[in-house]
Write a protein that holds these residues in place. Structure first.
Motif, PDB file in Angstrom:
ATOM      1  N   VAL A  15      -2.360  -6.217 -27.638  1.00  0.00           N
ATOM      2  CA  VAL A  15      -3.411  -5.189 -27.723  1.00  0.00           C
ATOM      3  C   VAL A  15      -4.127  -5.097 -26.381  1.00  0.00           C
ATOM      4  CG1 VAL A  15      -5.576  -4.525 -28.848  1.00  0.00           C
ATOM      5  CG2 VAL A  15      -3.749  -5.594 -30.197  1.00  0.00           C
ATOM      6  N   LEU A  16      -4.566  -6.263 -25.871  1.00  0.00           N
ATOM      7  CA  LEU A  16      -5.309  -6.281 -24.616  1.00  0.00           C
ATOM      8  C   LEU A  16      -4.458  -5.790 -23.450  1.00  0.00           C
ATOM      9  CD1 LEU A  16      -7.326  -9.638 -24.782  1.00  0.00           C
ATOM     10  CD2 LEU A  16      -8.105  -7.309 -25.294  1.00  0.00           C
ATOM     11  N   ASP A  17      -3.192  -6.189 -23.441  1.00  0.00           N
ATOM     12  CA  ASP A  17      -2.295  -5.805 -22.347  1.00  0.00           C
ATOM     13  C   ASP A  17      -2.245  -4.286 -22.191  1.00  0.00           C
ATOM     14  OD1 ASP A  17      -0.254  -6.782 -20.389  1.00  0.00           O
ATOM     15  OD2 ASP A  17       1.046  -5.471 -21.573  1.00  0.00           O
ATOM     16  N   LEU A  18      -2.151  -3.582 -23.323  1.00  0.00           N
ATOM     17  CA  LEU A  18      -2.088  -2.115 -23.259  1.00  0.00           C
ATOM     18  C   LEU A  18      -3.429  -1.539 -22.795  1.00  0.00           C
ATOM     19  CD1 LEU A  18      -0.563   0.489 -23.581  1.00  0.00           C
ATOM     20  CD2 LEU A  18      -0.843   0.351 -26.053  1.00  0.00           C
ATOM     21  N   TYR A  19      -4.532  -2.079 -23.325  1.00  0.00           N
ATOM     22  CA  TYR A  19      -5.854  -1.608 -22.867  1.00  0.00           C
ATOM     23  C   TYR A  19      -6.035  -1.867 -21.373  1.00  0.00           C
ATOM     24  CZ  TYR A  19      -8.140  -0.419 -27.316  1.00  0.00           C
ATOM     25  OH  TYR A  19      -8.505   0.194 -28.495  1.00  0.00           O
ATOM     26  N   PHE A  20      -5.623  -3.037 -20.906  1.00  0.00           N
ATOM     27  CA  PHE A  20      -5.867  -3.389 -19.500  1.00  0.00           C
ATOM     28  C   PHE A  20      -5.010  -2.521 -18.572  1.00  0.00           C
ATOM     29  CE2 PHE A  20      -7.232  -8.071 -20.493  1.00  0.00           C
ATOM     30  CZ  PHE A  20      -8.328  -7.575 -21.167  1.00  0.00           C
ATOM     31  N   LYS A  21      -3.712  -2.400 -18.896  1.00  0.00           N
ATOM     32  CA  LYS A  21      -2.822  -1.625 -18.014  1.00  0.00           C
ATOM     33  C   LYS A  21      -3.191  -0.146 -18.016  1.00  0.00           C
ATOM     34  CE  LYS A  21       1.027  -4.806 -17.912  1.00  0.00           C
ATOM     35  NZ  LYS A  21       2.105  -5.354 -18.721  1.00  0.00           N
ATOM     36  N   SER A  22      -3.514   0.399 -19.194  1.00  0.00           N
ATOM     37  CA  SER A  22      -3.858   1.827 -19.239  1.00  0.00           C
ATOM     38  C   SER A  22      -5.238   2.074 -18.627  1.00  0.00           C
ATOM     39  CB  SER A  22      -3.777   2.364 -20.673  1.00  0.00           C
ATOM     40  OG  SER A  22      -4.512   1.552 -21.558  1.00  0.00           O
ATOM     41  N   GLY A  23      -6.112   1.078 -18.684  1.00  0.00           N
ATOM     42  CA  GLY A  23      -7.418   1.212 -18.030  1.00  0.00           C
ATOM     43  C   GLY A  23      -7.269   1.321 -16.525  1.00  0.00           C
ATOM     44  N   LEU A  24      -6.386   0.517 -15.961  1.00  0.00           N
ATOM     45  CA  LEU A  24      -6.139   0.580 -14.508  1.00  0.00           C
ATOM     46  C   LEU A  24      -5.513   1.916 -14.115  1.00  0.00           C
ATOM     47  CD1 LEU A  24      -4.797  -2.926 -13.422  1.00  0.00           C
ATOM     48  CD2 LEU A  24      -6.970  -1.825 -12.835  1.00  0.00           C
ATOM     49  N   GLU A  25      -4.601   2.411 -14.971  1.00  0.00           N
ATOM     50  CA  GLU A  25      -3.972   3.700 -14.688  1.00  0.00           C
ATOM     51  C   GLU A  25      -5.009   4.831 -14.783  1.00  0.00           C
ATOM     52  OE1 GLU A  25      -1.547   4.642 -13.274  1.00  0.00           O
ATOM     53  OE2 GLU A  25      -0.592   6.424 -14.093  1.00  0.00           O
ATOM     54  N   ALA A  26      -5.905   4.720 -15.756  1.00  0.00           N
ATOM     55  CA  ALA A  26      -6.980   5.713 -15.877  1.00  0.00           C
ATOM     56  C   ALA A  26      -7.843   5.695 -14.621  1.00  0.00           C
ATOM     57  CB  ALA A  26      -7.827   5.427 -17.117  1.00  0.00           C
ATOM     58  N   LYS A  27      -8.139   4.499 -14.140  1.00  0.00           N
ATOM     59  CA  LYS A  27      -8.965   4.395 -12.928  1.00  0.00           C
ATOM     60  C   LYS A  27      -8.263   5.087 -11.745  1.00  0.00           C
ATOM     61  CE  LYS A  27     -10.999   1.328  -9.624  1.00  0.00           C
ATOM     62  NZ  LYS A  27     -10.746   0.103  -8.881  1.00  0.00           N
ATOM     63  N   ARG A  28      -6.966   4.925 -11.667  1.00  0.00           N
ATOM     64  CA  ARG A  28      -6.224   5.554 -10.564  1.00  0.00           C
ATOM     65  C   ARG A  28      -6.388   7.074 -10.576  1.00  0.00           C
ATOM     66  NH1 ARG A  28      -1.826   8.407  -9.803  1.00  0.00           N
ATOM     67  NH2 ARG A  28      -1.047   8.288 -11.945  1.00  0.00           N
ATOM     68  N   VAL A  29      -6.258   7.688 -11.767  1.00  0.00           N
ATOM     69  CA  VAL A  29      -6.273   9.157 -11.806  1.00  0.00           C
ATOM     70  C   VAL A  29      -7.693   9.730 -11.799  1.00  0.00           C
ATOM     71  CG1 VAL A  29      -4.048   9.236 -12.992  1.00  0.00           C
ATOM     72  CG2 VAL A  29      -6.150   9.388 -14.345  1.00  0.00           C
ATOM     73  N   LEU A  30      -8.695   8.896 -12.088  1.00  0.00           N
ATOM     74  CA  LEU A  30     -10.080   9.392 -12.118  1.00  0.00           C
ATOM     75  C   LEU A  30     -10.601   9.623 -10.706  1.00  0.00           C
ATOM     76  CD1 LEU A  30     -11.840   7.204 -14.855  1.00  0.00           C
ATOM     77  CD2 LEU A  30     -11.517   9.702 -14.900  1.00  0.00           C
TER      78      LEU A  30
END
Ligand SMILES: C[S@@+](CC[C@H](N)C(=O)[O-])C[C@H]1O[C@@H](n2cnc3c(N)ncnc32)[C@H](O)[C@@H]1O
Length: 279
Positions: free
Chosen positions: A149-164
């Motif tokens: 669960v955390l792995d998906l939140y952490f990786k997608s959070g970093l990807e979100a930061k990239r596109v923001l």
């Protein structure tokens, strides 16, 4: 409500009058806790944190429930999901191009299983699985259970930061869970990790469900049954306003540790110290 130019006086509950700089006195404010559904609370989160006309990427669209009560056309909406071929860990957007990302991946470990038979929400609960995951088993080799669960939140959070874009907003939906008989405060784990990467947790909304959860095969209750979840609001920041000391402190190995305790800082501690400075 009373207002007159820049300075006016107002009485506090004890009747003592004090001077207040500008502004209005009102109870008509957005509150942090709500009894209702995601579709009721999400428009309030957007209304407070995302300006009209912003480009919003909902990267775990699901059935679009969040958007049911958001007026059409208020935002430029980009809707994707694994079911439609876009993994939220590899978004098709350029760096710094999006104003707001909305992230709501499967939040419980029962939705990350190596075999379809073991996925939560089988049989008469298939609508649950349909709504909360892509219904597919997790690939072998990766993390398991709550770590998945955390792995998906952490990786997608970093990807979100990239596109923001800088100062862009990331809205994350999550719920805590008890996994392997251990209390996992997912919202605290996400806040601590995101803040290490320069995502400042600016706000937190609690959503309390309207009905009572039913527990099957209960022998002895060990933990309070969760009937609440969260919308977390993060801001991509380059400023030093991270509640836990932020990325630079993290690089020195001191992030998430309040001075002198040696213990990780909790979300509640962060909120308290911010609350003292400004409500
Ligand atoms: C909790 S549901 C989202 C519900 C949605 N917010 C709504 O309002 O209907 C989780 C969604 O995440 C999607 N999902 C799971 N893994 C994903 C991934 N790696 N990338 C993108 N979407 C994913 C699932 O297909 C599912 O639709």
């Amino acid at each position: 409500m009373q207002q007159n130019g820049t300075l006016f006086t107002e009485a506090d509950p004890e009747g003592v009058r004090r001077r207040v700089a500008g502004g209005v006195t009102t109870s008509d404010v957005v509150l942090s806790a709500h009894v209702g559904g995601n579709a009721d609370v999400f428009p309030l989160v957007l209304g407070l944190h995302v300006p009209r006309g912003a480009t919003v990427a909902d990267v775990t669209w699901g059935k679009g429930v969040f958007w049911e009560k958001v007026p059409r056309g208020k935002y430029k909406l980009l809707a994707t999901d694994l079911k439609t071929g876009t993994d939220c860990r590899a978004l098709p957007y350029g760096d710094g191009t999006i104003d707001c990302v909305v992230l709501d991946p499967p939040y419980m470990e029962g939705l990350f299983r190596r075999s379809k038979e073991h996925l939560a929400g089988g049989g008469s609960h298939s609508a649950f699985r349909e709504n909360y995951s892509n219904g597919e088993p997790t690939e072998g080799g990766g993390p398991k259970w709550h770590a998945a669960v955390l792995d998906l939140y952490f990786k997608s959070g970093l990807e979100a930061k990239r596109v923001l874009r800088p100062e862009g907003v990331l809205i994350v939906k999550c719920q805590d869970e008890v996994s392997a008989n251990r209390q996992r405060l997912t919202h605290v784990e996400i806040i601590n990790e995101y803040e290490r990467h320069g995502l400042y947790c600016k706000d937190l909304f609690v959503v309390v469900r309207t009905n009572r959860p039913v527990v099957s095969r209960l022998k002895k209750q060990e933990h309070a049954r969760k009937n609440h979840s969260y919308f977390l609001v993060f801001v991509k920041t380059t400023k030093k306003r991270l509640s836990s000391g932020g990325a630079s402190a993290s690089a020195r190995g001191t992030a998430s540790r309040p001075a002198g305790t040696g213990r990780p800082r909790t979300a509640a501690q962060g909120a308290t110290s911010r609350g003292r400075a400004k409500r």
